[in-house]
Design a protein around this motif. Structure first.
Motif, short mmCIF file in Angstrom:
data_model
loop_
_atom_site.label_atom_id
_atom_site.label_comp_id
_atom_site.label_asym_id
_atom_site.label_seq_id
_atom_site.Cartn_x
_atom_site.Cartn_y
_atom_site.Cartn_z
N PRO A 93 -17.43 7.07 -0.17
CA PRO A 93 -16.06 6.60 -0.37
C PRO A 93 -15.74 6.44 -1.85
N VAL A 94 -14.48 6.58 -2.20
CA VAL A 94 -14.01 6.35 -3.58
C VAL A 94 -13.18 5.08 -3.55
N SER A 95 -13.42 4.19 -4.49
CA SER A 95 -12.73 2.90 -4.48
C SER A 95 -11.90 2.70 -5.74
N ILE A 96 -11.02 1.71 -5.66
CA ILE A 96 -10.15 1.37 -6.78
C ILE A 96 -9.91 -0.13 -6.76
N SER A 97 -9.61 -0.70 -7.92
CA SER A 97 -9.35 -2.13 -8.01
C SER A 97 -7.99 -2.46 -7.42
N ALA A 98 -7.88 -3.65 -6.84
CA ALA A 98 -6.59 -4.09 -6.29
C ALA A 98 -5.57 -4.29 -7.42
N ASP A 99 -6.06 -4.50 -8.67
CA ASP A 99 -5.14 -4.71 -9.80
C ASP A 99 -4.67 -3.41 -10.43
N ALA A 100 -5.28 -2.28 -10.02
CA ALA A 100 -4.84 -0.99 -10.58
C ALA A 100 -3.42 -0.70 -10.10
N THR A 101 -2.78 0.27 -10.75
CA THR A 101 -1.40 0.60 -10.36
C THR A 101 -1.42 1.72 -9.32
N VAL A 102 -0.29 1.86 -8.64
CA VAL A 102 -0.21 2.94 -7.64
C VAL A 102 -0.25 4.30 -8.34
N GLY A 103 0.20 4.34 -9.61
CA GLY A 103 0.09 5.59 -10.38
C GLY A 103 -1.37 5.96 -10.58
N ASP A 104 -2.19 4.94 -10.93
CA ASP A 104 -3.63 5.18 -11.07
C ASP A 104 -4.21 5.70 -9.75
N ALA A 105 -3.78 5.10 -8.65
CA ALA A 105 -4.29 5.49 -7.33
C ALA A 105 -3.93 6.94 -7.03
N ALA A 106 -2.68 7.32 -7.30
CA ALA A 106 -2.25 8.69 -7.01
C ALA A 106 -3.05 9.69 -7.84
N ARG A 107 -3.28 9.35 -9.12
CA ARG A 107 -4.03 10.28 -9.98
C ARG A 107 -5.49 10.38 -9.53
N LEU A 108 -6.05 9.26 -9.10
CA LEU A 108 -7.45 9.29 -8.64
C LEU A 108 -7.58 10.12 -7.36
N MET A 109 -6.62 9.97 -6.42
CA MET A 109 -6.65 10.77 -5.18
C MET A 109 -6.55 12.26 -5.51
N ARG A 110 -5.67 12.59 -6.46
CA ARG A 110 -5.51 14.00 -6.82
C ARG A 110 -6.79 14.54 -7.44
N ALA A 111 -7.39 13.75 -8.34
CA ALA A 111 -8.61 14.21 -9.03
C ALA A 111 -9.76 14.40 -8.05
N GLU A 112 -9.85 13.47 -7.06
CA GLU A 112 -10.96 13.54 -6.10
C GLU A 112 -10.62 14.41 -4.89
N ARG A 113 -9.36 14.84 -4.78
CA ARG A 113 -8.88 15.67 -3.67
C ARG A 113 -9.13 14.98 -2.33
N ILE A 114 -8.70 13.71 -2.29
CA ILE A 114 -8.84 12.92 -1.07
C ILE A 114 -7.49 12.26 -0.75
N SER A 115 -7.39 11.68 0.43
CA SER A 115 -6.11 11.11 0.86
C SER A 115 -6.15 9.60 1.04
N SER A 116 -7.24 8.95 0.62
CA SER A 116 -7.30 7.49 0.72
C SER A 116 -8.31 6.94 -0.28
N LEU A 117 -8.12 5.66 -0.62
CA LEU A 117 -9.05 4.96 -1.51
C LEU A 117 -9.38 3.61 -0.90
N ILE A 118 -10.63 3.22 -1.01
CA ILE A 118 -11.03 1.87 -0.61
C ILE A 118 -10.67 0.91 -1.74
N VAL A 119 -10.05 -0.21 -1.41
CA VAL A 119 -9.67 -1.18 -2.43
C VAL A 119 -10.76 -2.24 -2.50
#
Length: 613
Positions: free
Chosen positions: A159-185
């Motif tokens: 799984p790929v995770s992200i901080s709850a304090d990160a922005t949704v922009g960060d989340a979108a860029r991370l999903m695109r980079a990892e080519r996935i459709s979800s992130l664990i918070v």
């Protein structure tokens, strides 16, 4: 020798052994002919030296001199409890007719038990183990994609995770980079953010890309054990309406599966159903949706799903349809003037509907409703019941529908109904209870379900009511003859037929309802009720497990029978020709009915039903 081997392969558990093993067994058998009335084994006598297999004729198992506890016919075996324990037989076995027996030497029997676990499991000593074995055997034949695949095996990457304090922009860029459709918070409890959240909760709401992830994530996320089966994951996603499911191993998220991961393994998955319903724009589309639900039942049945699991899938699909129709009706009539609740009853209320059957529903509205408001609910009921008919659900012949003013009442009236049925348990009340106590609220803001549950929870305090309900549950006794064989219709068009509902599953449903009330349980599903009764100590573990296995097996046979009729273009019914069933099915039916009969005898004693006027 070939003839003996062919005979053995026709009956369980020899039908599960390799051909060469069965041929070897056939060569080691002894053959014995016994006259009617001749004793083969004696209770308390010399331990059995053989496994006896009835080839022709029949034998009685007797506990006393004349107390027949069972009668065995071709393909059935005896002597194994004594062989397994190395102790004297617990029953006397006497030939009921002239009988031909195959005798398997004890040494060969023990060797087969050691080398073939299925053989050993089959000859477990108790009915509960044999019924459990039958269910396990059916599961073992199931579609490996759904029923043998562990979710852990579907994990494609960590799984790929992200901080709850990160922005949704960060989340979108991370999903695109990892080519996935979800992130664990990263937080406790864990959260999840998906591409759908970014679309529906951010873009559609006009939020900026600096919005914190914690503002739009789902938390706590729905999770499941990584060791659960693919079908369990499918059910959970369907019930929760989610597309991503984090897998956990202890406290750790070890992967995320999507509905696509499962869809790849099954082309006609029920996971397609929500999408079909969402896209439906007309009653023709909705009828097509219900056709797809019926097809999904066939697919799941062919894949080896348990009937109880199929019932859950169908309940989710039909509940979603009903909610859609009620929302459409409100859109046409305007918002409801007062809160109300739509109830489904009977098999639908128990999560046990597998095919489209007659409607059983009711409507409860708030006590503050005016006469004008009542007119609104009359129109709403007419619309929804009519639409359900167009979707393939016929009107109830007994008029148990929300269109009937008697079953469209304010909450206070429903409370009076429930209390009266308990306090004055006459014949009409007992008939009503069999339908209305198996209810679920599937729509509406009025909390009708918990209010009515408070009444049924105290039903067990009314002992006369419970005794009469027990007697009603025993109106249909398990159809067994004096010699413990399955009793069939002997005359007319129904000769040799067995009604698997009336003289099968319905008996377990009635017992489960009785036990659940005795246990003060709010469950409506038959299996859940039996488990609740077991937990509460109302029903022994053995009886509960026996009834659950019997219910599953009889329900499975019934649904298989109905699916065959539908495939032939015939209207489905519950009547099977017992003699046309295979040896395994006949044995399962017989042992299921024996298990039900045993519990029925216990209920008669517990509630002293023979003393009721």
């Amino acid at each position: 020798m070939d003839e003996i081997a062919r005979f053995l392969r026709s009956y369980p558990p020899f039908d599960r052994l390799p051909d060469q093993v069965v041929s070897q067994i056939a060569s080691e058998l002894q053959i014995e002919f016994v006259r009617a009335g001749q004793t083969i084994l004696t209770r308390g006598g010399k331990p059995s030296e053989f496994l006896y297999i009835v080839c022709k004729g029949s034998v009685d198992l007797l506990r006393g001199e004349d107390q027949v506890v069972d009668t065995l016919g071709p393909g059935e075996a005896f002597g194994h409890p004594s062989l397994i324990r190395g102790q004297p037989p617990l029953v006397t076995v006497r030939a009921h007719t002239d009988t031909l027996l195959y005798l398997l030497p004890g040494a060969v029997f023990h060797r087969l038990r050691a080398e073939h676990p299925q053989f050993a499991a089959f000859f477990a000593a108790s009915v509960i183990e044999r019924l459990g074995y039958a269910l396990q055997s059916r599961q073992a034949e199931s579609n490996p994609a759904l029923f043998q695949t562990r979710l852990r095996d579907l994990i494609a990457r960590p799984p790929v995770s992200i901080s709850a304090d990160a922005t949704v922009g960060d989340a979108a860029r991370l999903m695109r980079a990892e080519r996935i459709s979800s992130l664990i918070v990263d937080q406790l409890p864990i959260g999840i953010i998906t591409d759908r959240d970014l679309r529906n909760r951010v873009l559609a709401e006009g939020l900026p890309d600096t919005t914190p992830v914690r503002q739009v994530m789902s938390a706590p996320a729905t999770t499941i054990s990584a060791d659960a089966l693919a079908f369990e994951g499918l059910l959970l996603m369907l019930e929760r309406g989610i597309h991503h499911l984090p897998l956990v191993d202890g406290d750790q998220v070890v992967g995320v599966i999507t509905h696509t991961d499962i869809l790849r393994r099954q082309s006609n998955s029920p996971l397609f159903l929500p999408r079909l319903l969402q896209r439906a724009t007309s009653l023709v589309d909705l009828r097509r949706y219900t056709d797809q639900v019926a097809e999904a039942v066939g697919t799941l049945m062919a894949a080896g799903a348990r009937v109880s699991d199929i019932g859950r899938v169908v309940a989710v699909a039909h509940d979603a349809l009903l909610q859609r129709l009620l929302r459409d009706a409100e859109a046409q009539l305007g918002p409801p003037p007062v809160p109300y609740a739509w109830l489904v009853l009977g098999s639908e209320g128990r999560y046990e509907q597998t095919l489209r059957t007659d409607q059983d529903n009711a409507l409860v509205y708030d006590d503050s409703a005016s006469s004008e408001d009542v007119s609104y609910f009359e129109k709403l009921a007419e619309l929804v019941v009519g639409w359900l008919v167009e979707c393939g659900f016929p009107r109830c012949p007994g008029n148990i529908m929300a269109t009937n003013p008697e079953w469209r009442q304010p909450l206070s009236v429903w409370q009076r109904y429930f209390r009266r049925w308990i306090e004055v348990p006459d014949e009409e009340a007992l008939l009503r209870i069999a339908i209305f106590f198996d209810y679920r609220q599937v729509y509406g803001q009025l909390p009708a379900e918990p209010v009515l549950r408070t009444i049924t929870q105290h039903a067990a305090e009314h002992r006369i009511f419970m005794a009469r309900l027990a007697r009603a549950a025993l109106r249909q006794l398990a159809p067994l003859t004096f010699f413990r064989q399955v009793a069939l219709e002997r005359r007319g068009e129904q000769r040799d037929l067995l009604d698997l509902k009336l003289r099968g599953t319905a008996m377990v449903v009635d017992l489960a309802r009785l036990f659940a009330l005795e246990a003060h349980s709010n469950e409506t599903n038959t299996i859940a009720r039996l488990r609740a009764a077991k937990t509460a100590g109302v029903l022994s573990h053995e009886d509960a497990d026996n009834l659950i296995s019997a219910f599953e097996l009889l329900s499975t046979l019934r649904l298989h029978h109905q699916q065959k009729q539908i495939a032939l273009g015939l209207p489905p019914d519950n009547l099977v020709n017992f003699h046309q069933l295979g040896p395994r099915e006949r044995r399962e039916v017989k042992e299921s009915l024996q298990a039900i009969a045993s519990v029925q005898r216990g209920v008669a004693l517990m509630f002293q039903t023979d003393r009721l006027a």
